[in-house]
Design an enzyme around this catalytic site. Structure first.
Site, PDB file in Angstrom:
ATOM      1  N   GLU A  89       8.298 -49.560 -12.559  1.00 58.15           N
ATOM      2  CA  GLU A  89       7.680 -50.625 -11.775  1.00 58.15           C
ATOM      3  C   GLU A  89       6.198 -50.776 -12.080  1.00 58.15           C
ATOM      4  O   GLU A  89       5.569 -49.916 -12.689  1.00 58.15           O
ATOM      5  CB  GLU A  89       7.896 -50.356 -10.286  1.00 58.15           C
ATOM      6  CG  GLU A  89       7.422 -48.993  -9.853  1.00 58.15           C
ATOM      7  CD  GLU A  89       7.993 -48.589  -8.487  1.00 58.15           C
ATOM      8  OE1 GLU A  89       9.226 -48.423  -8.389  1.00 58.15           O
ATOM      9  OE2 GLU A  89       7.224 -48.450  -7.540  1.00 58.15           O
ATOM     10  N   CYS A 102      -1.285 -52.199 -12.173  1.00 63.94           N
ATOM     11  CA  CYS A 102      -1.009 -50.773 -12.234  1.00 63.94           C
ATOM     12  C   CYS A 102       0.314 -50.602 -12.969  1.00 63.94           C
ATOM     13  O   CYS A 102       1.344 -51.101 -12.514  1.00 63.94           O
ATOM     14  CB  CYS A 102      -0.925 -50.260 -10.791  1.00 63.94           C
ATOM     15  SG  CYS A 102      -0.414 -48.564 -10.649  1.00 63.94           S
ATOM     16  N   CYS A 109       8.833 -38.604 -13.238  1.00 65.67           N
ATOM     17  CA  CYS A 109       7.644 -37.776 -13.476  1.00 65.67           C
ATOM     18  C   CYS A 109       7.999 -36.328 -13.203  1.00 65.67           C
ATOM     19  O   CYS A 109       8.749 -36.025 -12.280  1.00 65.67           O
ATOM     20  CB  CYS A 109       6.513 -38.225 -12.541  1.00 65.67           C
ATOM     21  SG  CYS A 109       4.957 -37.353 -12.816  1.00 65.67           S
ATOM     22  N   CYS A 113       4.261 -33.623  -7.555  1.00 61.93           N
ATOM     23  CA  CYS A 113       3.343 -33.668  -6.413  1.00 61.93           C
ATOM     24  C   CYS A 113       4.169 -33.937  -5.145  1.00 61.93           C
ATOM     25  O   CYS A 113       5.014 -34.832  -5.125  1.00 61.93           O
ATOM     26  CB  CYS A 113       2.287 -34.757  -6.607  1.00 61.93           C
ATOM     27  SG  CYS A 113       1.276 -34.488  -8.072  1.00 61.93           S
ATOM     28  N   CYS A 116       4.412 -37.469  -3.401  1.00 63.55           N
ATOM     29  CA  CYS A 116       4.591 -38.633  -4.270  1.00 63.55           C
ATOM     30  C   CYS A 116       6.061 -38.976  -4.452  1.00 63.55           C
ATOM     31  O   CYS A 116       6.875 -38.118  -4.803  1.00 63.55           O
ATOM     32  CB  CYS A 116       3.947 -38.356  -5.631  1.00 63.55           C
ATOM     33  SG  CYS A 116       4.172 -39.711  -6.793  1.00 63.55           S
ATOM     34  N   CYS A 330       3.762 -45.938  -5.261  1.00 61.74           N
ATOM     35  CA  CYS A 330       4.328 -45.868  -6.590  1.00 61.74           C
ATOM     36  C   CYS A 330       5.651 -45.135  -6.565  1.00 61.74           C
ATOM     37  O   CYS A 330       5.788 -44.090  -5.973  1.00 61.74           O
ATOM     38  CB  CYS A 330       3.298 -45.280  -7.565  1.00 61.74           C
ATOM     39  SG  CYS A 330       3.490 -43.601  -8.015  1.00 61.74           S
TER      40      CYS A 330
HETATM   41  N1  SAH Z   1       0.228 -38.929 -12.683  1.00 58.49           N
HETATM   42  C1  SAH Z   1      -1.040 -39.584 -12.591  1.00 58.49           C
HETATM   43  C2  SAH Z   1      -0.949 -41.080 -12.404  1.00 58.49           C
HETATM   44  C3  SAH Z   1       0.108 -41.646 -11.504  1.00 58.49           C
HETATM   45  S1  SAH Z   1      -0.098 -41.429  -9.768  1.00 58.49           S
HETATM   46  C4  SAH Z   1      -1.897 -38.938 -11.538  1.00 58.49           C
HETATM   47  O1  SAH Z   1      -1.445 -37.979 -10.917  1.00 58.49           O
HETATM   48  O2  SAH Z   1      -3.044 -39.332 -11.363  1.00 58.49           O
HETATM   49  C5  SAH Z   1      -1.476 -42.421  -9.335  1.00 58.49           C
HETATM   50  C6  SAH Z   1      -2.201 -41.970  -8.090  1.00 58.49           C
HETATM   51  O3  SAH Z   1      -1.457 -42.296  -6.898  1.00 58.49           O
HETATM   52  C7  SAH Z   1      -2.416 -40.476  -8.043  1.00 58.49           C
HETATM   53  O4  SAH Z   1      -3.707 -40.201  -7.563  1.00 58.49           O
HETATM   54  C8  SAH Z   1      -1.370 -40.057  -7.031  1.00 58.49           C
HETATM   55  O5  SAH Z   1      -1.648 -38.799  -6.497  1.00 58.49           O
HETATM   56  C9  SAH Z   1      -1.420 -41.168  -6.050  1.00 58.49           C
HETATM   57  N2  SAH Z   1      -0.267 -41.304  -5.149  1.00 58.49           N
HETATM   58  C10 SAH Z   1       1.009 -40.911  -5.353  1.00 58.49           C
HETATM   59  N3  SAH Z   1       1.783 -41.228  -4.297  1.00 58.49           N
HETATM   60  C11 SAH Z   1       0.984 -41.843  -3.397  1.00 58.49           C
HETATM   61  C12 SAH Z   1       1.188 -42.408  -2.102  1.00 58.49           C
HETATM   62  N4  SAH Z   1       2.394 -42.406  -1.532  1.00 58.49           N
HETATM   63  N5  SAH Z   1       0.125 -42.961  -1.468  1.00 58.49           N
HETATM   64  C13 SAH Z   1      -1.089 -43.002  -2.070  1.00 58.49           C
HETATM   65  N6  SAH Z   1      -1.353 -42.491  -3.279  1.00 58.49           N
HETATM   66  C14 SAH Z   1      -0.326 -41.903  -3.943  1.00 58.49           C
END
Ligand code: SAH
Length: 340
Positions: A89, A102, A109, A113, A116, A330
């Site tokens: 997406e 974005c 992935c 995390c 996420c 995301c």
């Molecule tokens: N893997 C990379 C890029 C993708 S995630 C990274 O970790 O930076 C992009 C950003 O969105 C990251 O900072 C991630 O921690 C954050 N993110 C993930 N899920 C989220 C959510 N539900 N709400 C807000 N930010 C989120």
């Protein structure tokens, strides 16, 4: 077979020289692909038939498809179906200073995390460069909105797919490609240290963002498994080296999770950690998602956190919330589709 949309102009020049044609042919092809947006070699009228035939044999020109669009005010969310049936997406956000997209860099992935949505579904594979580029081409085609900046912050860890990421950046940054200025491109990483050093050595002025999300190893290791491999002190050392090498300010992303990392003490700790580094902190309101227990911090806590950082001399902004009505966290759209 390589998809033509994933070939950098340099590689295309080499290709034409190799087949005994002129380097200049690559300029013509780029013009068809990125200016005229023609998706078929046979329609490229200034290219001789034998060359067209060769191109047809040597490159695929498949296009991914838009499976679904959700739209709420200034935010559009796109679900793409890839040629092998996988989904990723992207989000388009309209700001008063321009339009940013974005993009996703992987199918799923592996970073895991805890907060996420993307990480709940493990990585299936890398995205090819063309699959990242076509996300942008299809968004422009569908909305007639011209994209002025790109953040690689969708599904996936871009530094876990480094080669394709760099091809993607070179093509969208190319004046004859999508002509998006390097300073309008941002790559976000959870902190894969060797790749931070590689990235510092690229001859590009692209922005780097680090997902830090915690002021100490205890909290970070609980929410980001990568921290067990690359601890905060190590990753901040790499960031410091990066800044020294590139002379560029780095963004520190910090997602505000209720009762996890959002106390005033945490803010003080974070300020101490970042003192003297040429960075700015972007506080991200958490986008809550069904299957994950984390909650967003209250507005009040975010404001207190923000003020504490300001008072300690740290540059900080609070990210505007986009598209929480349309599952813009995301990975949400893809999760829904994969569940079906
Ligand atoms: N893997 C990379 C890029 C993708 S995630 C990274 O970790 O930076 C992009 C950003 O969105 C990251 O900072 C991630 O921690 C954050 N993110 C993930 N899920 C989220 C959510 N539900 N709400 C807000 N930010 C989120």
């Amino acid at each position: 077979m390589n998809n033509i949309y994933g070939v950098t102009r340099k590689d295309l020049e080499d290709y034409f020289i190799n087949i005994g044609d002129k380097k200049f042919r690559s300029t013509q092809i780029y013009d068809w692909l990125y200016k005229k947006r023609v998706k078929n070699f046979s329609l490229m009228s200034n290219i001789k038939n034998d060359i067209k035939e060769k191109l047809n044999n040597d490159f695929s020109i498949d296009i991914i498809e838009i499976k679904k669009v959700e739209h709420d005010k200034d935010t559009y969310k796109f679900l793409f179906k890839l040629c092998d049936g996988n989904f990723v997406e992207a989000v388009l956000m309209q700001h008063d200073y321009g339009n940013s997209v974005c993009v996703s860099s992987e199918v799923g992935c592996n970073m895991g995390c805890k907060f996420c949505e993307s990480g709940r579904l493990k990585k299936v594979r890398n995205l090819e460069a063309y699959e990242m580029i076509e996300q942008l081409l299809l968004i422009e085609e569908k909305t007639s909105i011209r994209i002025s900046s790109v953040v690689v912050m969708g599904i996936g860890e871009p530094f876990d797919n480094y080669e394709n990421l760099m091809k993607f950046i070179r093509i969208i940054n190319d004046d004859l490609g999508l002509a998006i200025g390097a300073r309008h491109i941002t790559v976000s990483t959870c902190g894969i240290i060797p790749k931070i050093y590689d990235f510092a050595n690229e001859d590009l002025q692209v922005n780097l963002a680090l997902s830090l999300h915690a002021p100490n190893d205890e909290i970070r290791s609980k929410i980001m498994p990568i921290n067990k491999v690359y601890s905060i002190s190590k990753v901040l050392r790499a960031i410091s080296d990066y800044i020294q090498k590139t002379n560029r300010r780095v963004t520190i992303e910090y997602v505000m999770l209720n009762n996890v990392n959002d106390s005033v003490n945490n803010a003080v700790e974070l300020a101490n950690l970042l003192r003297g580094l040429n960075v700015y902190v972007n506080l991200i309101p958490y986008n809550e998602t069904e299957a994950i227990e984390f909650k967003k911090s209250s507005k009040e806590n975010i404001n207190k956190f923000y003020t504490t950082l300001i008072n300690k001399g740290i540059n900080v902004t609070i990210r505007r919330e986009f598209g929480s009505k349309i599952s813009a966290a995301c990975g949400q759209l893809r999760s829904k589709e994969v569940k079906k």
